[in-house]
Design an enzyme around this catalytic site. Structure first.
Site, PDB file in Angstrom:
ATOM      1  N   ILE A   1       3.454   7.907  -3.076  1.00  0.00           N
ATOM      2  CA  ILE A   1       3.985   8.518  -3.851  1.00  0.00           C
ATOM      3  C   ILE A   1       3.670   9.706  -3.861  1.00  0.00           C
ATOM      4  O   ILE A   1       4.970  10.026  -3.725  1.00  0.00           O
ATOM      5  CB  ILE A   1       3.416   7.767  -5.224  1.00  0.00           C
ATOM      6  CG1 ILE A   1       3.639   5.973  -4.731  1.00  0.00           C
ATOM      7  CG2 ILE A   1       4.919   8.299  -6.474  1.00  0.00           C
ATOM      8  CD1 ILE A   1       2.836   5.640  -6.139  1.00  0.00           C
TER       9      ILE A   1
ATOM     10  N   LEU B   1      -6.543  14.445   2.451  1.00  0.00           N
ATOM     11  CA  LEU B   1      -6.732  14.566   3.902  1.00  0.00           C
ATOM     12  C   LEU B   1      -7.748  12.376   4.402  1.00  0.00           C
ATOM     13  O   LEU B   1      -8.068  12.994   5.223  1.00  0.00           O
ATOM     14  CB  LEU B   1      -6.252  14.648   5.643  1.00  0.00           C
ATOM     15  CG  LEU B   1      -4.742  15.325   4.902  1.00  0.00           C
ATOM     16  CD1 LEU B   1      -5.151  15.985   6.537  1.00  0.00           C
ATOM     17  CD2 LEU B   1      -3.655  14.819   4.674  1.00  0.00           C
TER      18      LEU B   1
ATOM     19  N   ALA C   1      -3.206  11.925  -6.598  1.00  0.00           N
ATOM     20  CA  ALA C   1      -4.576  12.333  -5.926  1.00  0.00           C
ATOM     21  C   ALA C   1      -5.071  11.223  -6.351  1.00  0.00           C
ATOM     22  O   ALA C   1      -5.978  11.164  -7.123  1.00  0.00           O
ATOM     23  CB  ALA C   1      -5.263  13.647  -5.471  1.00  0.00           C
TER      24      ALA C   1
ATOM     25  N   THR D   1      -1.006   4.199 -13.697  1.00  0.00           N
ATOM     26  CA  THR D   1      -1.258   1.996 -13.226  1.00  0.00           C
ATOM     27  C   THR D   1      -1.287   1.675 -14.506  1.00  0.00           C
ATOM     28  O   THR D   1      -2.016   1.548 -15.307  1.00  0.00           O
ATOM     29  CB  THR D   1      -1.313   2.010 -12.494  1.00  0.00           C
ATOM     30  OG1 THR D   1      -1.595   0.608 -12.102  1.00  0.00           O
ATOM     31  CG2 THR D   1      -3.423   2.572 -12.579  1.00  0.00           C
TER      32      THR D   1
ATOM     33  N   GLU E   1      -1.793  -1.071 -13.803  1.00  0.00           N
ATOM     34  CA  GLU E   1      -2.991  -2.191 -13.909  1.00  0.00           C
ATOM     35  C   GLU E   1      -4.273  -1.641 -14.968  1.00  0.00           C
ATOM     36  O   GLU E   1      -5.470  -3.252 -15.572  1.00  0.00           O
ATOM     37  CB  GLU E   1      -3.964  -1.498 -12.812  1.00  0.00           C
ATOM     38  CG  GLU E   1      -2.628  -2.884 -11.868  1.00  0.00           C
ATOM     39  CD  GLU E   1      -2.685  -2.586 -10.497  1.00  0.00           C
ATOM     40  OE1 GLU E   1      -4.312  -2.613  -9.937  1.00  0.00           O
ATOM     41  OE2 GLU E   1      -2.479  -2.506  -8.935  1.00  0.00           O
TER      42      GLU E   1
ATOM     43  N   TYR F   1     -10.970  -0.460  -9.464  1.00  0.00           N
ATOM     44  CA  TYR F   1      -9.870   0.886  -9.248  1.00  0.00           C
ATOM     45  C   TYR F   1      -9.524   0.371 -10.517  1.00  0.00           C
ATOM     46  O   TYR F   1      -8.871   2.304 -11.125  1.00  0.00           O
ATOM     47  CB  TYR F   1      -8.649  -0.635  -8.245  1.00  0.00           C
ATOM     48  CG  TYR F   1      -7.758   1.091  -8.343  1.00  0.00           C
ATOM     49  CD1 TYR F   1      -7.057   1.998  -8.081  1.00  0.00           C
ATOM     50  CD2 TYR F   1      -6.226   0.091  -9.299  1.00  0.00           C
ATOM     51  CE1 TYR F   1      -6.032   3.126  -7.732  1.00  0.00           C
ATOM     52  CE2 TYR F   1      -4.612   1.073  -8.976  1.00  0.00           C
ATOM     53  CZ  TYR F   1      -4.767   2.102  -7.932  1.00  0.00           C
ATOM     54  OH  TYR F   1      -3.705   2.462  -8.418  1.00  0.00           O
TER      55      TYR F   1
HETATM   56  P1  NAD Z   1      -2.074   6.551  -1.817  1.00  0.00           P
HETATM   57  O1  NAD Z   1      -3.365   6.004  -0.825  1.00  0.00           O
HETATM   58  O2  NAD Z   1      -1.271   6.513  -0.391  1.00  0.00           O
HETATM   59  O3  NAD Z   1      -2.587   8.029  -1.860  1.00  0.00           O
HETATM   60  C1  NAD Z   1      -3.102   8.763  -1.731  1.00  0.00           C
HETATM   61  C2  NAD Z   1      -3.601  10.328  -1.175  1.00  0.00           C
HETATM   62  O4  NAD Z   1      -4.390  10.693  -2.073  1.00  0.00           O
HETATM   63  C3  NAD Z   1      -3.823  10.408   0.118  1.00  0.00           C
HETATM   64  O5  NAD Z   1      -3.236  10.824   0.553  1.00  0.00           O
HETATM   65  C4  NAD Z   1      -5.110  10.817  -0.039  1.00  0.00           C
HETATM   66  O6  NAD Z   1      -5.481  11.415   1.194  1.00  0.00           O
HETATM   67  C5  NAD Z   1      -5.295  11.480  -0.838  1.00  0.00           C
HETATM   68  N1  NAD Z   1      -6.922  11.365  -1.621  1.00  0.00           N
HETATM   69  C6  NAD Z   1      -7.927  10.381  -1.567  1.00  0.00           C
HETATM   70  N2  NAD Z   1      -8.762  10.907  -2.227  1.00  0.00           N
HETATM   71  C7  NAD Z   1      -8.588  12.522  -2.644  1.00  0.00           C
HETATM   72  C8  NAD Z   1      -9.222  13.935  -3.055  1.00  0.00           C
HETATM   73  N3  NAD Z   1     -10.180  14.259  -3.688  1.00  0.00           N
HETATM   74  N4  NAD Z   1      -8.958  14.926  -3.697  1.00  0.00           N
HETATM   75  C9  NAD Z   1      -7.400  15.306  -2.392  1.00  0.00           C
HETATM   76  N5  NAD Z   1      -6.764  14.568  -2.075  1.00  0.00           N
HETATM   77  C10 NAD Z   1      -7.014  12.843  -2.042  1.00  0.00           C
HETATM   78  O7  NAD Z   1      -1.494   6.102  -3.248  1.00  0.00           O
HETATM   79  P2  NAD Z   1      -0.047   5.583  -3.852  1.00  0.00           P
HETATM   80  O8  NAD Z   1       0.292   4.932  -3.641  1.00  0.00           O
HETATM   81  O9  NAD Z   1       0.562   6.825  -3.160  1.00  0.00           O
HETATM   82  O10 NAD Z   1      -0.675   6.347  -5.224  1.00  0.00           O
HETATM   83  C11 NAD Z   1      -1.107   8.088  -5.677  1.00  0.00           C
HETATM   84  C12 NAD Z   1      -1.137   7.273  -7.683  1.00  0.00           C
HETATM   85  O11 NAD Z   1      -0.521   6.335  -8.108  1.00  0.00           O
HETATM   86  C13 NAD Z   1      -2.252   7.186  -7.557  1.00  0.00           C
HETATM   87  O12 NAD Z   1      -2.840   7.648  -8.287  1.00  0.00           O
HETATM   88  C14 NAD Z   1      -2.124   5.905  -7.980  1.00  0.00           C
HETATM   89  O13 NAD Z   1      -3.781   5.275  -9.435  1.00  0.00           O
HETATM   90  C15 NAD Z   1      -0.791   5.670  -8.836  1.00  0.00           C
HETATM   91  N6  NAD Z   1      -0.555   4.455  -8.857  1.00  0.00           N
HETATM   92  C16 NAD Z   1       0.314   3.718  -7.791  1.00  0.00           C
HETATM   93  C17 NAD Z   1       0.618   2.626  -7.460  1.00  0.00           C
HETATM   94  C18 NAD Z   1       1.240   2.090  -6.346  1.00  0.00           C
HETATM   95  O14 NAD Z   1       1.759   1.058  -5.786  1.00  0.00           O
HETATM   96  N7  NAD Z   1       1.069   2.694  -4.648  1.00  0.00           N
HETATM   97  C19 NAD Z   1       1.462   2.085  -8.357  1.00  0.00           C
HETATM   98  C20 NAD Z   1       0.644   2.252  -9.142  1.00  0.00           C
HETATM   99  C21 NAD Z   1       0.460   3.685  -9.705  1.00  0.00           C
HETATM  100  P1  TYD Z   2      -0.839  -4.804  -2.684  1.00  0.00           P
HETATM  101  O1  TYD Z   2      -0.241  -4.255  -2.905  1.00  0.00           O
HETATM  102  O2  TYD Z   2      -2.743  -4.714  -3.181  1.00  0.00           O
HETATM  103  O3  TYD Z   2      -1.224  -3.906  -4.967  1.00  0.00           O
HETATM  104  P2  TYD Z   2      -1.907  -4.698  -6.467  1.00  0.00           P
HETATM  105  O4  TYD Z   2      -2.947  -5.090  -5.846  1.00  0.00           O
HETATM  106  O5  TYD Z   2      -2.086  -3.184  -6.861  1.00  0.00           O
HETATM  107  O6  TYD Z   2      -1.340  -4.700  -7.303  1.00  0.00           O
HETATM  108  O7  TYD Z   2      -0.796  -6.242  -3.655  1.00  0.00           O
HETATM  109  C1  TYD Z   2       0.121  -6.676  -4.584  1.00  0.00           C
HETATM  110  C2  TYD Z   2      -0.080  -8.152  -4.951  1.00  0.00           C
HETATM  111  O8  TYD Z   2      -0.227  -8.992  -3.773  1.00  0.00           O
HETATM  112  C3  TYD Z   2      -1.326  -8.664  -5.641  1.00  0.00           C
HETATM  113  O9  TYD Z   2      -0.810  -9.567  -6.504  1.00  0.00           O
HETATM  114  C4  TYD Z   2      -2.065  -9.332  -4.495  1.00  0.00           C
HETATM  115  C5  TYD Z   2      -1.525  -9.107  -2.539  1.00  0.00           C
HETATM  116  N1  TYD Z   2      -1.603  -9.437  -1.820  1.00  0.00           N
HETATM  117  C6  TYD Z   2      -1.549 -11.069  -1.070  1.00  0.00           C
HETATM  118  O10 TYD Z   2      -1.190 -11.962  -1.177  1.00  0.00           O
HETATM  119  N2  TYD Z   2      -1.696 -10.574   0.202  1.00  0.00           N
HETATM  120  C7  TYD Z   2      -2.808  -9.075   0.958  1.00  0.00           C
HETATM  121  O11 TYD Z   2      -2.210  -9.169   2.328  1.00  0.00           O
HETATM  122  C8  TYD Z   2      -2.141  -7.920   0.589  1.00  0.00           C
HETATM  123  C9  TYD Z   2      -2.657  -6.604   0.341  1.00  0.00           C
HETATM  124  C10 TYD Z   2      -2.025  -7.907  -1.244  1.00  0.00           C
END
Ligand code: NAD
Ligand code: TYD
Length: 359
Positions: free
Chosen positions: A12, A35, A82, A139, A141, A164
């Site tokens: 993101i 990274l 992050a 999030t 969650e 998490y």
């Molecule tokens: P991601 O795992 O793709 O990216 C996380 C980034 O943070 C990575 O580039 C990693 O290298 C960096 N990072 C981890 N630990 C670090 C540290 N100690 N110092 C500096 N950098 C660090 O995650 P994402 O999916 O891009 O999510 C970004 C944010 O959005 C997170 O806070 C996550 O909780 C939140 N979020 C994500 C989703 C989703 O669907 N992906 C949904 C709701 C909220």
């Molecule tokens: P995920 O992408 O890990 O996001 P989150 O757990 O934060 O919602 O999972 C999305 C949904 O998909 C969750 O209900 C778990 C399910 N899931 C599977 O069924 N199989 C998989 O291999 C993964 C990674 C997730």
């Protein structure tokens, strides 16, 4: 704005940097990322380092480094992406989730408070430089799981179920405390599951797309009837921009795209678009503590900030599948670990002139 974007090499954060370069290029972005396995600079390789963008490899828990960056770049805004972000990993190894997601956030809050307070030594002062803001990306969650009915609003009690989400909720609470006790201008955004380009293939959608293209089994947890409320990552980016620029200090904003889908529906859609066989779908043992349903009520952000998602899920999922199909090399590099070498190649000593690595 001089914006410290943390976790900008992640899914993101990287999309947010791109979004800002297109929609609000006048702002300076300092991308700070440790990274970890999830950080991938290859996703940003076409963005040149200039006076509007730079990358610094650093850990948000490194207080001295954060302090130096605030001074060096006169940081006025923080968008804290992050985090350790994968629920399944948090079940296997929770500790890093606490140190990064909670302690890391607190290190950033302290740094922001120190640099932005007009009288940093006065514990009673609640005065800050004009226009500064800390945005904590959280999030949905943190609210726990829903039954068949209802949606999460900003006042739904926090009830996280995984390590998490517990760590993210803890970070939200420490942010709240800094707003209440110190008056730090901040917002918390809580969004639903994101999808789109450059997502690490441990998450549902890119994992299923990749496995489908490779003809590998598609591991569906439990009965596949868990529901998530999907948000295209570019809609998340526009929402963050809206909160950063127009959000009222101290407020929480939920961000959701009104796209509730059962996991199995999504997997079937991916299979269908890619012309694969449904026989690849393999039901596997359920995730422990698996939240049944998430759904976001986005009334507050839509009515108070005038934000609305632009993507329908139907359009977004097809575009996303096409993106992964067109970027097979990106996926190969991520999976082979080659992207980790990219940093070394890109930021080898002769290239480090513009990064803090060389300072
Ligand atoms: P991601 O795992 O793709 O990216 C996380 C980034 O943070 C990575 O580039 C990693 O290298 C960096 N990072 C981890 N630990 C670090 C540290 N100690 N110092 C500096 N950098 C660090 O995650 P994402 O999916 O891009 O999510 C970004 C944010 O959005 C997170 O806070 C996550 O909780 C939140 N979020 C994500 C989703 C989703 O669907 N992906 C949904 C709701 C909220
Ligand atoms: P995920 O992408 O890990 O996001 P989150 O757990 O934060 O919602 O999972 C999305 C949904 O998909 C969750 O209900 C778990 C399910 N899931 C599977 O069924 N199989 C998989 O291999 C993964 C990674 C997730």
């Amino acid at each position: 704005m001089n914006i410290l974007v943390t976790g900008g090499a992640g899914f993101i954060g990287g999309n947010f940097i791109r979004w800002m370069r297109t929609h609000a290029p006048e702002h300076r972005i300092v991308n700070v990322d440790a990274l970890t396995y999830a950080g991938n600079l290859e996703s940003l390789r076409d963005i040149p380092e200039d006076d509007r963008y730079c990358f610094v490899r650093a850990d948000i828990r490194d207080r001295a480094k954060m302090d130096a960056l605030f001074t060096e770049y006169d940081i006025t805004h923080v968008v804290n992406f992050a985090a350790e972000s994968h629920v399944d990993r948090s079940i296997v190894d929770p500790e890093i989730f606490l140190t990064t997601n909670v302690v890391g956030t607190q290190a950033l809050l302290d740094t922001a408070k120190k640099h932005w307070k007009t009288a940093p030594e006065d514990k009673y002062s609640r005065e800050y430089r004009d226009g500064v803001k800390f945005l904590q990306v959280s999030t949905d969650e943190v609210y726990g799981a829903l039954g068949r009915e209802g949606k999460f609003t900003e006042t739904t009690p926090l009830s996280p179920n995984s390590p998490y989400s517990a760590a993210k909720a803890s970070a939200d609470l420490i942010c709240r405390a800094y707003a209440e006790t110190f008056g730090l201008p901040l917002n918390i955004t809580r969004c639903s599951n994101n999808y789109g380009p450059c997502q690490f293939p441990e998450k549902l959608i890119p994992l299923m797309i990749h496995n489908c293209m490779e003809g590998k089994p598609l591991p569906v947890y439990g009965d596949g009837m868990q529901i998530r409320d999907w948000l295209h990552v570019s809609d998340h980016c526009s929402a963050i921009h809206a909160v950063l620029t127009r959000g009222l200090a101290g407020e929480v904003y939920n961000i959701g795209g009104n796209n509730e889908r059962a996991n199995i529906e999504i997997v079937r859609q991916i299979v269908h678009v890619l012309g694969a066989s449904e026989s690849l779908i393999t039901y596997v043992k359920d995730r422990p503590g698996h939240d049944r349903r998430y759904a976001i009520d986005n009334t507050k952000i839509t009515t108070r900030l005038g934000w609305a998602p632009a993507y329908t899920f139907e359009r977004g999922i097809v575009e996303t599948i096409e993106w992964y199909r067109d970027h097979a090399t990106w996926m190969e590099h991520v999976l082979s670990g080659e992207y980790a070498d990219y940093y070394e190649r890109m930021y080898a000593p002769s290239f480090t002139r513009q990064t803090s690595e060389s300072r």
